[in-house]
Design a protein around this motif. Sequence first.
Motif, mmCIF file in Angstrom:
data_model
loop_
_atom_site.group_PDB
_atom_site.id
_atom_site.type_symbol
_atom_site.label_atom_id
_atom_site.label_comp_id
_atom_site.label_asym_id
_atom_site.label_seq_id
_atom_site.Cartn_x
_atom_site.Cartn_y
_atom_site.Cartn_z
ATOM 1 N N ARG A 125 0.887 -1.160 0.000
ATOM 2 C CA ARG A 125 0.000 0.000 0.000
ATOM 3 C C ARG A 125 0.919 1.202 0.000
ATOM 4 N NH1 ARG A 125 -4.045 2.985 3.907
ATOM 5 N NH2 ARG A 125 -2.257 2.894 5.295
ATOM 6 N N LEU A 126 0.787 2.049 -1.002
ATOM 7 C CA LEU A 126 1.796 3.087 -1.218
ATOM 8 C C LEU A 126 1.663 4.251 -0.246
ATOM 9 C CD1 LEU A 126 1.831 3.205 -5.124
ATOM 10 C CD2 LEU A 126 3.228 1.818 -3.579
ATOM 11 N N ASN A 127 0.436 4.615 0.071
ATOM 12 C CA ASN A 127 0.228 5.782 0.927
ATOM 13 C C ASN A 127 -1.130 5.675 1.607
ATOM 14 O OD1 ASN A 127 -1.801 6.747 -0.951
ATOM 15 N ND2 ASN A 127 -0.083 7.236 -2.293
ATOM 16 N N GLU A 128 -1.456 6.663 2.416
ATOM 17 C CA GLU A 128 -2.673 6.620 3.230
ATOM 18 C C GLU A 128 -3.945 6.397 2.418
ATOM 19 O OE1 GLU A 128 -3.291 6.271 6.247
ATOM 20 O OE2 GLU A 128 -1.284 6.553 7.077
ATOM 21 N N ARG A 129 -3.971 6.896 1.195
ATOM 22 C CA ARG A 129 -5.179 6.741 0.381
ATOM 23 C C ARG A 129 -5.109 5.540 -0.552
ATOM 24 N NH1 ARG A 129 -6.426 12.909 -1.564
ATOM 25 N NH2 ARG A 129 -6.856 13.732 0.508
ATOM 26 N N GLY A 130 -3.963 4.859 -0.523
ATOM 27 C CA GLY A 130 -3.696 3.811 -1.497
ATOM 28 C C GLY A 130 -4.517 2.556 -1.304
ATOM 29 N N GLU A 131 -4.555 1.733 -2.360
ATOM 30 C CA GLU A 131 -5.202 0.430 -2.268
ATOM 31 C C GLU A 131 -4.133 -0.607 -1.928
ATOM 32 O OE1 GLU A 131 -6.769 -0.872 -6.079
ATOM 33 O OE2 GLU A 131 -5.053 -0.059 -7.140
ATOM 34 N N ARG A 132 -4.580 -1.778 -1.501
ATOM 35 C CA ARG A 132 -3.659 -2.885 -1.232
ATOM 36 C C ARG A 132 -3.578 -3.708 -2.510
ATOM 37 N NH1 ARG A 132 -3.365 -4.093 4.488
ATOM 38 N NH2 ARG A 132 -3.071 -6.292 4.009
ATOM 39 N N PHE A 133 -2.373 -3.972 -2.987
ATOM 40 C CA PHE A 133 -2.248 -4.789 -4.203
ATOM 41 C C PHE A 133 -1.067 -5.739 -4.105
ATOM 42 C CE2 PHE A 133 1.234 -2.471 -6.384
ATOM 43 C CZ PHE A 133 1.259 -1.308 -5.630
ATOM 44 N N PRO A 134 -1.246 -6.950 -4.669
ATOM 45 C CA PRO A 134 -0.219 -7.984 -4.522
ATOM 46 C C PRO A 134 0.827 -7.949 -5.634
ATOM 47 C CG PRO A 134 -2.188 -8.936 -5.492
ATOM 48 C CD PRO A 134 -2.468 -7.471 -5.307
ATOM 49 N N LEU A 135 2.073 -8.260 -5.283
ATOM 50 C CA LEU A 135 3.147 -8.448 -6.263
ATOM 51 C C LEU A 135 4.001 -9.640 -5.829
ATOM 52 C CD1 LEU A 135 4.443 -4.786 -6.859
ATOM 53 C CD2 LEU A 135 3.087 -6.156 -8.439
ATOM 54 N N THR A 136 4.388 -10.442 -6.808
ATOM 55 C CA THR A 136 5.209 -11.616 -6.511
ATOM 56 C C THR A 136 6.609 -11.191 -6.070
ATOM 57 O OG1 THR A 136 3.992 -12.874 -8.146
ATOM 58 C CG2 THR A 136 6.125 -13.756 -7.515
ATOM 59 N N ILE A 137 7.185 -11.947 -5.136
ATOM 60 C CA ILE A 137 8.565 -11.695 -4.724
ATOM 61 C C ILE A 137 9.470 -12.389 -5.746
ATOM 62 C CG2 ILE A 137 10.286 -12.009 -2.891
ATOM 63 C CD1 ILE A 137 7.848 -12.311 -0.946
ATOM 64 N N ALA A 138 10.223 -11.599 -6.510
ATOM 65 C CA ALA A 138 11.045 -12.187 -7.577
ATOM 66 C C ALA A 138 12.376 -12.726 -7.053
ATOM 67 C CB ALA A 138 11.295 -11.163 -8.677
ATOM 68 N N SER A 139 12.878 -12.140 -5.970
ATOM 69 C CA SER A 139 14.041 -12.728 -5.304
ATOM 70 C C SER A 139 14.244 -12.048 -3.956
ATOM 71 C CB SER A 139 15.304 -12.619 -6.162
ATOM 72 O OG SER A 139 15.739 -11.284 -6.213
ATOM 73 N N THR A 140 15.078 -12.643 -3.129
ATOM 74 C CA THR A 140 15.329 -12.054 -1.815
ATOM 75 C C THR A 140 16.831 -12.041 -1.543
ATOM 76 O OG1 THR A 140 15.164 -14.220 -0.756
ATOM 77 C CG2 THR A 140 13.184 -12.890 -0.764
ATOM 78 N N ASP A 141 17.262 -11.089 -0.758
ATOM 79 C CA ASP A 141 18.626 -11.067 -0.253
ATOM 80 C C ASP A 141 18.496 -11.037 1.268
ATOM 81 O OD1 ASP A 141 21.128 -10.360 0.733
ATOM 82 O OD2 ASP A 141 21.651 -9.241 -1.089
ATOM 83 N N LYS A 142 18.598 -12.222 1.868
ATOM 84 C CA LYS A 142 18.315 -12.333 3.301
ATOM 85 C C LYS A 142 19.318 -11.527 4.132
ATOM 86 C CE LYS A 142 16.197 -16.905 2.827
ATOM 87 N NZ LYS A 142 14.859 -16.490 2.469
ATOM 88 N N GLU A 143 20.594 -11.528 3.667
ATOM 89 C CA GLU A 143 21.616 -10.812 4.446
ATOM 90 C C GLU A 143 21.361 -9.320 4.486
ATOM 91 O OE1 GLU A 143 25.568 -11.790 3.190
ATOM 92 O OE2 GLU A 143 25.183 -13.929 3.581
#
Lengths: 282, 467
Positions: A37-55
């Motif tokens: 959710r980008l800001n106070e007026r924003g909607e909630r929208f899903p995006l796939t996690i393409a990769s992670t850097d745990k460190e």
Amino acid sequence: MFKIARKKVLSSTVQLMEISAPLVASSAKSGQFVVLRLNERGERFPLTIASTDKEKGLITIVFQIAGKSTLQLSTLPEGGVILDVLGPLGKYTDLTGVKNAVVVGGGVGIAEIYPEVKELVHEGARVRTIIGARNKDLLFFAEELESAGSELFIATDDGSAGRKGFVTEILKELLDSDKSIDLVLAVGPVVMMKVVSNLTKPYGVKTLVSVNPIMLDATGMCGACRVTVGGKVKFGCVDGPSFDGHQVDFDELMKRLGQFKELEGLSKQKYIDSLKCEKCRE
Amino acid sequence: MPLIRKKTEMKKQEPLARAKNFNEVALGYSEEEALLEASRCLQCKKPFCVEGCPVNINIPAFIKLISEKKYDAAVKKIKETNGLPAVCGRVCPQEEQCELKCIVGKKNEPVGIGRLERFAADRERESGSIEKNAQELSKEKIARVAVVGSGPAGLACAGDLALLGYEVTIYESLHATGGVLRYGIPEFRLPKEILDIEVNYLKQLGVSLELNVLIGKTITVPGLFKLGYKAVFIGTGAGLPSFLGVPGENLTGVYSANEYLSRINLMQAYKFPETDTPVNIGKIVAVVGAGNVAMDAARVSLRLGAEKVYIVYRRGEEEMPARKEEIENAGEEGVIFHLLTAPLEIIGDPATGKVRALKLIKNKLGEPDASGRKRPEPVPGSEYTLEVDTVVSAIGQSPNPLVPQSMPELKTAKHGNIVTDENTGETSVPGVFAGGDISTGAATVIAAMGAGKKAAVSIDKYIKKSL
């Protein structure tokens, strides 16, 4: 607040962002997603996690500019912040025991298949990846997918890169020539996933797709993401997003995806107009 | 002074005006009205009303303080056992709890306890004395406790633990606190500003809030213990919506009440396109079910411009589970009731996948069923069709399965609810406590708060035993 640590423009309509979200990064697995959710007026929208850097505590998202929210996200600079990031959500895709996989990516799906390709290679499977786009300018992630250890096939509608034609033509050839393929995984536009699933069905090859229904809370609370799978109602957010492509009712999914089309268009147009206004004030 | 037989009326917005706005419907007591109502309390030596309250507020004491115009003292008295008086004064079903037991109510109307609770809390807020009234707590903390979910159960548990001297962190998966108080109950019944202020009171008590963390996914419950929490309270509510189980429920224009109300309340779709979340209301809305959630869904539909709004309920008027007050409010505002009626099918337009009509059948009531209520039985040949373009399923919610799914050692019962000791909130896992709808199935705000408070007491015992 979640900081945008890095931003990269992949094509005229697709961008990549690395977002600092250490808790999400530490527990995310392939196939899972986040809700923004980008800001106070924003909607909630899903995006796939393409990769992670745990460190470093980073997650990578790749998104196509489609409606207001993704357009607004694309305007955020490196170092900018996103108000809310929730995840990792959904079930991860269990790929253990796969020996010979073909992974198909279209649109932003090209980035979304990356964690699965890596995991399949890690599992010791032979992995062939087919990616498709309208033209070569809309392609990205080819190097990443190759260096992850997959054999790469490219299809473009106009033949500006790889083969002229659709991903399904290459897939059909692979299925015809190699009877040991034990998994086809397709991520991309609903139409592409539908065509891939229809193609693989007569071959009897297990086919997984990653659905992208409209979501709200994305924690199993609202049911906006209902998908019919094998005649049963499933929630894309908690039962998916990965489902057996031979069981998914794609036509229903498409209709449900379009249910707020008019209002979404209105919202986007209003935002574009406001951007123009800002410019003329300058 | 002779006894006044009737409760002092509370002013409301006019039905026709309020059906078009999101402002609060019930306007609360003035000082004169509150004093008049407080004078009706008999100050019983043995107050049955207190027994009727799930959190045992000392009701005669706070009413006496109101009648002495000691309003700050009155609200402090309430807050000894209830940290959310402005919320509870609005949404508690007092008629089934404290007011049901009120002695005055045996022959006349009971004392308006809920209205007086609301008066005391509103007066504190409006006079700006909440901060002044917040207690100074010791900086030395006994131990850290994690509370999962910021709905009524979690807020009550966190507040009590803070008062007992614990360092409490509430984890909430949504971007805002309050749980069902935020996403479920509409602005016109519980203004969100009031919820914010009551949550802020908890912050003043030292409770921290971590939003955007889904326990079971972002962090697991065992992960919380690794972070140093000595006990965990699970108050994740009844978030899993039930659908009708009739053909057509995936047509567009069919919503669960959770989705419908979350779009409107949590995401403020009623301000679209000023806000980004859309909702399609349609001209004719049918809400299936007759609980408080159904009434809320019906009433927001009117406010968002629906021309006709129906409540479709399979049993009769007597059996409707919503509060009488809310049913009356809905009726006054123009909601049309189709009682003893059950949906058979939602009919859609094959080309667009949009809802077009609802096929219904009339019921008659037969013998009592397992719930003790008369079983609705379809009357053959009584089918009829209602043209609608929106259908909202408000027939109940089941416990949220996410935490139990991530924790197989946590024992659950048939409906997915976490098995707990009713008196202590203990679960099958040591150090893990649960309460509210996650253990009982969908119930009331105050029952959840009661369970959260009981759990706080046993968490205190559990931790002190192990220190």
